[in-house]
Scaffold this motif. Structure first.
Motif, PDB file in Angstrom:
ATOM      1  N   VAL A   1     -12.261  -4.198  -3.162  1.00 60.61           N
ATOM      2  CA  VAL A   1     -12.448  -4.987  -1.941  1.00 60.61           C
ATOM      3  C   VAL A   1     -11.086  -5.376  -1.349  1.00 60.61           C
ATOM      4  CG1 VAL A   1     -14.743  -5.866  -2.459  1.00 60.61           C
ATOM      5  CG2 VAL A   1     -12.771  -7.008  -3.417  1.00 60.61           C
ATOM      6  N   PHE A   2     -11.112  -5.791  -0.068  1.00 61.31           N
ATOM      7  CA  PHE A   2      -9.865  -5.984   0.678  1.00 61.31           C
ATOM      8  C   PHE A   2      -9.779  -7.388   1.283  1.00 61.31           C
ATOM      9  CE2 PHE A   2     -10.944  -1.521   0.505  1.00 61.31           C
ATOM     10  CZ  PHE A   2      -9.770  -0.968   0.019  1.00 61.31           C
TER      11      PHE A   2
ATOM     12  N   ILE B   1       0.997 -13.477   3.284  1.00 60.61           N
ATOM     13  CA  ILE B   1       0.380 -13.669   4.592  1.00 60.61           C
ATOM     14  C   ILE B   1      -1.127 -13.444   4.505  1.00 60.61           C
ATOM     15  CG2 ILE B   1       0.381 -11.371   5.697  1.00 60.61           C
ATOM     16  CD1 ILE B   1       2.029 -12.866   8.005  1.00 60.61           C
ATOM     17  N   GLN B   2      -1.645 -13.374   3.267  1.00 59.24           N
ATOM     18  CA  GLN B   2      -3.077 -13.179   3.021  1.00 59.24           C
ATOM     19  C   GLN B   2      -3.583 -11.936   3.765  1.00 59.24           C
ATOM     20  OE1 GLN B   2      -5.404 -15.484   0.877  1.00 59.24           O
ATOM     21  NE2 GLN B   2      -3.343 -15.157   0.118  1.00 59.24           N
ATOM     22  N   LEU B   3      -2.953 -10.803   3.468  1.00 52.29           N
ATOM     23  CA  LEU B   3      -3.351  -9.526   4.051  1.00 52.29           C
ATOM     24  C   LEU B   3      -4.831  -9.278   3.775  1.00 52.29           C
ATOM     25  CD1 LEU B   3      -2.103  -6.865   5.389  1.00 52.29           C
ATOM     26  CD2 LEU B   3      -2.274  -5.919   3.074  1.00 52.29           C
ATOM     27  N   SER B   4      -5.576  -8.905   4.813  1.00 54.69           N
ATOM     28  CA  SER B   4      -7.008  -8.675   4.650  1.00 54.69           C
ATOM     29  C   SER B   4      -7.470  -7.534   5.547  1.00 54.69           C
ATOM     30  CB  SER B   4      -7.801  -9.960   4.947  1.00 54.69           C
ATOM     31  OG  SER B   4      -7.441 -10.476   6.211  1.00 54.69           O
ATOM     32  N   TRP B   5      -8.630  -7.018   5.240  1.00 55.09           N
ATOM     33  CA  TRP B   5      -9.292  -5.908   5.929  1.00 55.09           C
ATOM     34  C   TRP B   5      -8.724  -4.545   5.514  1.00 55.09           C
ATOM     35  CZ3 TRP B   5     -13.756  -6.352   8.628  1.00 55.09           C
ATOM     36  CH2 TRP B   5     -14.134  -7.645   9.021  1.00 55.09           C
ATOM     37  N   ASN B   6      -9.634  -3.588   5.393  1.00 50.34           N
ATOM     38  CA  ASN B   6      -9.265  -2.243   4.943  1.00 50.34           C
ATOM     39  C   ASN B   6      -8.315  -1.546   5.904  1.00 50.34           C
ATOM     40  OD1 ASN B   6     -11.627  -2.255   6.659  1.00 50.34           O
ATOM     41  ND2 ASN B   6     -11.974  -0.101   6.165  1.00 50.34           N
ATOM     42  N   ALA B   7      -8.374  -1.858   7.195  1.00 54.80           N
ATOM     43  CA  ALA B   7      -7.466  -1.237   8.161  1.00 54.80           C
ATOM     44  C   ALA B   7      -6.031  -1.688   7.939  1.00 54.80           C
ATOM     45  CB  ALA B   7      -7.906  -1.560   9.581  1.00 54.80           C
ATOM     46  N   ASN B   8      -5.830  -2.941   7.583  1.00 47.70           N
ATOM     47  CA  ASN B   8      -4.482  -3.443   7.368  1.00 47.70           C
ATOM     48  C   ASN B   8      -3.894  -2.962   6.038  1.00 47.70           C
ATOM     49  OD1 ASN B   8      -4.158  -4.816   9.781  1.00 47.70           O
ATOM     50  ND2 ASN B   8      -5.085  -6.684   9.002  1.00 47.70           N
ATOM     51  N   TYR B   9      -4.734  -2.861   5.021  1.00 49.58           N
ATOM     52  CA  TYR B   9      -4.230  -2.410   3.716  1.00 49.58           C
ATOM     53  C   TYR B   9      -3.671  -0.997   3.790  1.00 49.58           C
ATOM     54  CZ  TYR B   9      -5.570  -6.319   0.702  1.00 49.58           C
ATOM     55  OH  TYR B   9      -5.624  -7.543   0.082  1.00 49.58           O
TER      56      TYR B   9
ATOM     57  N   LEU C   1       5.834  -8.799   5.092  1.00 49.44           N
ATOM     58  CA  LEU C   1       6.930  -8.279   5.917  1.00 49.44           C
ATOM     59  C   LEU C   1       6.436  -7.143   6.805  1.00 49.44           C
ATOM     60  CD1 LEU C   1       9.734  -8.274   3.203  1.00 49.44           C
ATOM     61  CD2 LEU C   1       9.457  -9.909   5.077  1.00 49.44           C
ATOM     62  N   TRP C   2       5.541  -6.294   6.256  1.00 48.48           N
ATOM     63  CA  TRP C   2       4.952  -5.241   7.091  1.00 48.48           C
ATOM     64  C   TRP C   2       4.240  -5.856   8.280  1.00 48.48           C
ATOM     65  CZ3 TRP C   2      -0.324  -5.118   8.039  1.00 48.48           C
ATOM     66  CH2 TRP C   2      -0.716  -4.130   8.947  1.00 48.48           C
ATOM     67  N   PHE C   3       3.385  -6.836   8.024  1.00 46.99           N
ATOM     68  CA  PHE C   3       2.640  -7.471   9.109  1.00 46.99           C
ATOM     69  C   PHE C   3       3.597  -8.086  10.121  1.00 46.99           C
ATOM     70  CE2 PHE C   3       0.197 -10.568  11.379  1.00 46.99           C
ATOM     71  CZ  PHE C   3      -1.095 -10.063  11.427  1.00 46.99           C
ATOM     72  N   TRP C   4       4.648  -8.707   9.647  1.00 46.09           N
ATOM     73  CA  TRP C   4       5.599  -9.412  10.497  1.00 46.09           C
ATOM     74  C   TRP C   4       6.329  -8.465  11.445  1.00 46.09           C
ATOM     75  CZ3 TRP C   4       5.946 -14.454  11.298  1.00 46.09           C
ATOM     76  CH2 TRP C   4       7.099 -14.985  11.896  1.00 46.09           C
ATOM     77  N   VAL C   5       6.722  -7.303  10.955  1.00 43.07           N
ATOM     78  CA  VAL C   5       7.582  -6.405  11.713  1.00 43.07           C
ATOM     79  C   VAL C   5       6.826  -5.266  12.397  1.00 43.07           C
ATOM     80  CG1 VAL C   5       9.555  -4.811  11.554  1.00 43.07           C
ATOM     81  CG2 VAL C   5       9.556  -6.930  10.248  1.00 43.07           C
TER      82      VAL C   5
ATOM     83  N   ASP D   1      -8.612 -13.291   9.000  1.00 46.07           N
ATOM     84  CA  ASP D   1      -7.619 -12.621   9.839  1.00 46.07           C
ATOM     85  C   ASP D   1      -8.311 -11.857  10.945  1.00 46.07           C
ATOM     86  OD1 ASP D   1      -4.548 -10.980   8.984  1.00 46.07           O
ATOM     87  OD2 ASP D   1      -5.508 -11.220  10.925  1.00 46.07           O
ATOM     88  N   SER D   2      -7.940 -12.159  12.190  1.00 51.94           N
ATOM     89  CA  SER D   2      -8.615 -11.544  13.323  1.00 51.94           C
ATOM     90  C   SER D   2      -8.008 -10.221  13.730  1.00 51.94           C
ATOM     91  CB  SER D   2      -8.563 -12.495  14.531  1.00 51.94           C
ATOM     92  OG  SER D   2      -7.221 -12.764  14.887  1.00 51.94           O
TER      93      SER D   2
END
Length: 449
Positions: free
Chosen positions: A241-242, A248-256, A289-293, A425-426
């Motif tokens: 599960v994702f 940053i509490q990375l969530s959802w399969n698209a973000n992973y 850091l990925w999400f941030w940049v 996370d939206s």
């Protein structure tokens, strides 16, 4: 209007400089290649983008699907550019370990300072756009403060590696780790214990899984049931599960899958082992850091990194959780979430020594929430950031006990309600919606041809 036009023009120029459509990819060591993380495509498909008149034909018509690579460098697709010059001071010379310990005295593994610096160095060696190393020294400090304000809040002051509602008390059994997902009404926040599992009685857990989004756009996911009805009743395998993990509490399969491509050059790493984000310092920090940049909202060219350099804390929040906090429902959890986020941001700004906080513009309602937070006494750490600060908090956040004097921020470190991470996370929802709309429009388009 003129400023907006010039800003838009500058972003367009930056996109052109990156040549994400191969329109000027000729000569020397430059090659037009494919971003296989976006679609099933080969480098050969992209060679036609070098020809005139192909701007409106696939794959050349999809911005970024084909991009110009300097073959003398490693094959890493560039991060969105800010337009600022690289700074001289190293990121972890600006934000020291002593500062980290002051901001996060209760940090748990995997939130190690060394892991944070290692992840930054890893990405900065790969990409021309440097994390916490662009612009002036003051811009470096401001970006650090914004990032720390957000991640300190998202991770409950770096004490939560996994989202509490899904895995507040992970169970170690037979060399494996298992989680008990819970609905909010069945969760005891005081003891951080789930009374009734979401997978009890044959039910399935399907949160953070958009089944329409499949590789290379998202990790494969689906309904998840309990591992064992006897020994592991009500428990699930976290690597199936994702849910929210990491700084940053990375969530959802698209973000992973997107983070996995950038950090490991492979979708398999985080698609098959998403719990690495909760157990390995490199991924706990690296995904943040990925999400941030790299993460851009659909239809926008900006990132949290760019928003911070441009002077907008509100803009960075809008990218992280704008759907729920810009504005926040005044009667809901996210109104409280904004309070903790602002307090941690003020703490980070004070510790790092910024001259002023970034603007709250870019997130509807945030400027008003900031002023109210100070004037009502909910944000004593932010007093100095208003021209007329409040000498005494008029009201302390529940369940804390009101005091007569301003409270140093260290005394707020263990506020129990700060750990109630219920954020959804939206960003991936927006991505998923974009794909649905794209498919719908494509069907209409081809039906009328």
């Amino acid at each position: 209007m003129l400023a907006s036009f010039l800003l838009a023009l500058s972003f367009a120029s930056l996109a052109s400089a990156q040549d994400l459509g191969c329109r000027n990819c000729r000569g020397g060591n430059r090659k037009c290649i494919a971003d296989k993380a976006l679609q099933a495509i080969s480098d050969d498909d992209c060679t036609q983008c070098l020809k005139a008149g192909t701007k409106w034909t696939w794959p050349c018509s999809v911005e970024g699907l084909c991009w110009c690579w300097d073959s003398t460098k490693p094959r890493f697709k560039p991060a969105p550019l800010s337009g600022y010059e690289e700074a001289e001071t190293k990121p972890c010379d600006v934000f020291t370990e002593e500062m980290f310990n002051e901001i996060a005295p209760n940090a748990i593994y995997p939130y190690e300072y060394k892991g944070l610096c290692d992840a930054i160095d890893f990405l900065n060696e790969r990409y021309d756009e440097k994390i916490f190393k662009m612009g002036s020294l003051e811009q470096q400090k401001n970006e650090w403060a914004a990032f720390l304000g957000h991640t300190t809040h998202e991770s409950a002051q770096y004490t939560a590696a996994r989202e509490a509602l899904v895995c507040a008390r992970p169970l170690e059994y037979a060399a494996g780790t298992y989680c008990k997902p819970c609905e909010n009404e069945n969760f005891d926040w005081g003891n951080r214990y789930c009374e009734i599992s979401m997978v009890a009685n044959g039910r399935f857990y399907e949160d953070y899984c958009d089944k329409i989004v499949t590789p290379p756009h998202g990790c494969v996911c689906g309904p998840t049931s309990e591992v064992d009805k006897e020994k592991l009743e009500g428990l699930i395998n976290p690597n199936a599960v994702f849910f929210g993990r990491g700084a940053i509490q990375l969530s959802w399969n698209a973000n992973y899958i997107k983070a996995s491509f950038v950090l490991t050059e492979s979708a398999d790493t985080l698609c098959t082992q998403p719990d690495l984000v909760a157990t390995d310092p490199f991924y706990a920090w690296g995904t943040a850091l990925w999400f941030w940049v790299f993460n851009k909202p659909v239809g926008q060219e900006s990132t949290c990194h760019i928003q911070s350099l441009e002077g907008s804390f509100g803009g960075s929040l809008n990218i992280i959780n704008g759907g729920l906090e810009c504005p926040a429902d005044p009667k809901g959890y996210h109104a409280e979430a904004i309070v903790t986020r602002l307090r941690y941001y003020c703490i980070a700004g004070s510790v790092i020594g910024v001259k002023r906080l970034l603007d709250m513009d870019g997130c509807e309602g945030l400027s008003q929430a900031f002023e109210e937070c100070i004037l009502t006494g909910y944000c004593p750490e932010c007093n100095d950031w208003l021209i007329e600060s409040t000498p005494e908090p008029s009201k302390a956040p529940s369940p804390a006990v009101p005091t007569e004097q301003p409270i140093p921020f260290r005394s707020w470190a263990n506020d129990s309600w700060m750990g109630d991470i219920k954020r959804r996370d939206s960003s991936a929802r927006e991505i998923s919606s974009f794909f649905r709309v794209s498919i719908f429009l494509a069907v209409i388009y081809f039906s009328v041809q």
